[in-house]
Design a protein around this motif. Structure first.
Motif, PDB file in Angstrom:
ATOM      1  N   LEU A  66       0.828  -1.207   0.000  1.00 58.06           N
ATOM      2  CA  LEU A  66       0.000   0.000   0.000  1.00 58.06           C
ATOM      3  C   LEU A  66       0.862   1.257   0.000  1.00 58.06           C
TER       4      LEU A  66
ATOM      5  N   GLY B 279       1.059   3.825  -3.144  1.00 57.68           N
ATOM      6  CA  GLY B 279       0.566   5.151  -2.820  1.00 57.68           C
ATOM      7  C   GLY B 279       1.609   6.227  -2.972  1.00 57.68           C
TER       8      GLY B 279
ATOM      9  N   GLY C 107       2.345   7.136  -6.611  1.00 56.75           N
ATOM     10  CA  GLY C 107       1.292   7.978  -7.147  1.00 56.75           C
ATOM     11  C   GLY C 107       1.361   9.398  -6.611  1.00 56.75           C
ATOM     12  N   VAL C 108       1.619   9.531  -5.318  1.00 53.23           N
ATOM     13  CA  VAL C 108       1.745  10.852  -4.698  1.00 53.23           C
ATOM     14  C   VAL C 108       2.930  11.616  -5.284  1.00 53.23           C
TER      15      VAL C 108
ATOM     16  N   PHE D  44      -6.997   9.139  -3.623  1.00 56.26           N
ATOM     17  CA  PHE D  44      -6.795   7.696  -3.814  1.00 56.26           C
ATOM     18  C   PHE D  44      -5.385   7.275  -3.392  1.00 56.26           C
ATOM     19  N   PHE D  45      -4.383   7.900  -3.991  1.00 52.84           N
ATOM     20  CA  PHE D  45      -3.010   7.498  -3.680  1.00 52.84           C
ATOM     21  C   PHE D  45      -2.601   7.950  -2.281  1.00 52.84           C
ATOM     22  N   GLY D  46      -3.138   9.083  -1.825  1.00 51.79           N
ATOM     23  CA  GLY D  46      -2.821   9.546  -0.477  1.00 51.79           C
ATOM     24  C   GLY D  46      -3.338   8.600   0.586  1.00 51.79           C
ATOM     25  N   ILE D  47      -4.547   8.094   0.396  1.00 51.11           N
ATOM     26  CA  ILE D  47      -5.101   7.140   1.364  1.00 51.11           C
ATOM     27  C   ILE D  47      -4.289   5.854   1.371  1.00 51.11           C
ATOM     28  N   LEU D  48      -3.908   5.377   0.185  1.00 46.93           N
ATOM     29  CA  LEU D  48      -3.072   4.174   0.122  1.00 46.93           C
ATOM     30  C   LEU D  48      -1.764   4.381   0.897  1.00 46.93           C
ATOM     31  N   ALA D  49      -1.091   5.509   0.637  1.00 50.38           N
ATOM     32  CA  ALA D  49       0.181   5.788   1.301  1.00 50.38           C
ATOM     33  C   ALA D  49      -0.005   5.954   2.797  1.00 50.38           C
ATOM     34  N   THR D  50      -1.094   6.602   3.205  1.00 50.62           N
ATOM     35  CA  THR D  50      -1.342   6.835   4.630  1.00 50.62           C
ATOM     36  C   THR D  50      -1.610   5.536   5.367  1.00 50.62           C
TER      37      THR D  50
END
Length: 231
Positions: free
Chosen positions: A56, A60, A63-64, A100-106
């Motif tokens: 994840l 993420g 993408g970020v 989308f990518f921020g939530i994955l990274a978080t």
């Protein structure tokens, strides 16, 4: 400058100190300490959370990263010339992709941080640098999410593409105008300051392994494992 000495330092001198540390530190690390460019694995100590959190986080953060490239390095005039309005850019491109990518990274970084600090075996085998790195990444990603989805709605008149992004591009031709950052909301400033600090520390931590492309895996011979026959 006389009335804003600290702001002048933050947005004119500090970025070059951190970026200089990144570039020269990376050159020194790869030239003289290349054998130490690695990320020590703790997979054998705990695998399930590592696999989910790491996947994840990496998806993420990639993408970020490209989202930041598009948002900061592509001038607003270019998207205007293509007929992309601010409303369309923010509500149909930047915000959905960033969310989308921020939530994955978080989610990924919080899982990795929890694992690093709360799993007894992983924590005991972690170096101080390992703990600092994962804590710093967690703080930086949190600041980024707060900037985009908390501070931005509170300051609807602030457009980072007409201030922060211009300042960031000016760094590349050594003419940063610190005054562009004076009216920037605090959360954005903290996000930039902390991000630059991570860049400055990058060559001296396990993060440097991100620059070591595993070309040898493309052409190396397969490693064959054979199970010992049961007697």
């Amino acid at each position: 400058m006389a009335s804003h000495p600290f702001e002048y330092f933050l947005w004119t001198i500090y970025p070059y100190l951190m970026l200089g540390s990144f570039f020269f530190g990376t050159i020194i690390r790869f030239t003289f300490f290349h054998a130490g460019v690695t990320a020590k694995s703790s997979e054998m100590l705990e695998k399930k959370r590592l696999m989910v959190g790491s996947t994840l986080f990496h998806v993420g953060i990639i993408g970020v990263f490209f989202g930041h490239i598009m948002g900061v390095l592509i001038p607003k005039a270019w998207t205007d010339a293509l007929g992309i309005s601010d409303y369309v850019y923010h509500h149909f491109i930047a915000i959905p992709a960033g969310a989308f990518f921020g939530i994955l990274a978080t989610v990924g970084v919080y899982m990795l941080c929890w694992r690093r600090f709360r799993n007894h075996r992983v924590f005991r085998t972690s170096s101080t640098a390992d703990l600092i790195v994962i804590a710093a990444l967690t703080i930086e990603i949190t600041l980024g999410m707060l900037s985009s989805f908390v501070t931005a709605p509170v300051h609807p008149d602030f457009n980072y593409r007409t201030s922060l992004a211009i300042w960031a591009r000016q760094l590349f031709y050594f003419q940063p105008d610190f005054r562009l950052m004076l009216a920037t909301p605090l959360m954005y400033k903290l996000h930039v300051i902390f991000g630059l600090m991570i860049f400055g520390a990058f060559p001296y931590t396990r993060l440097v392994h991100a620059l070591a492309l595993p070309w040898r895996y493309v052409y190396r011979r397969f490693i064959v494992y054979r199970r010992r026959p049961q007697v």
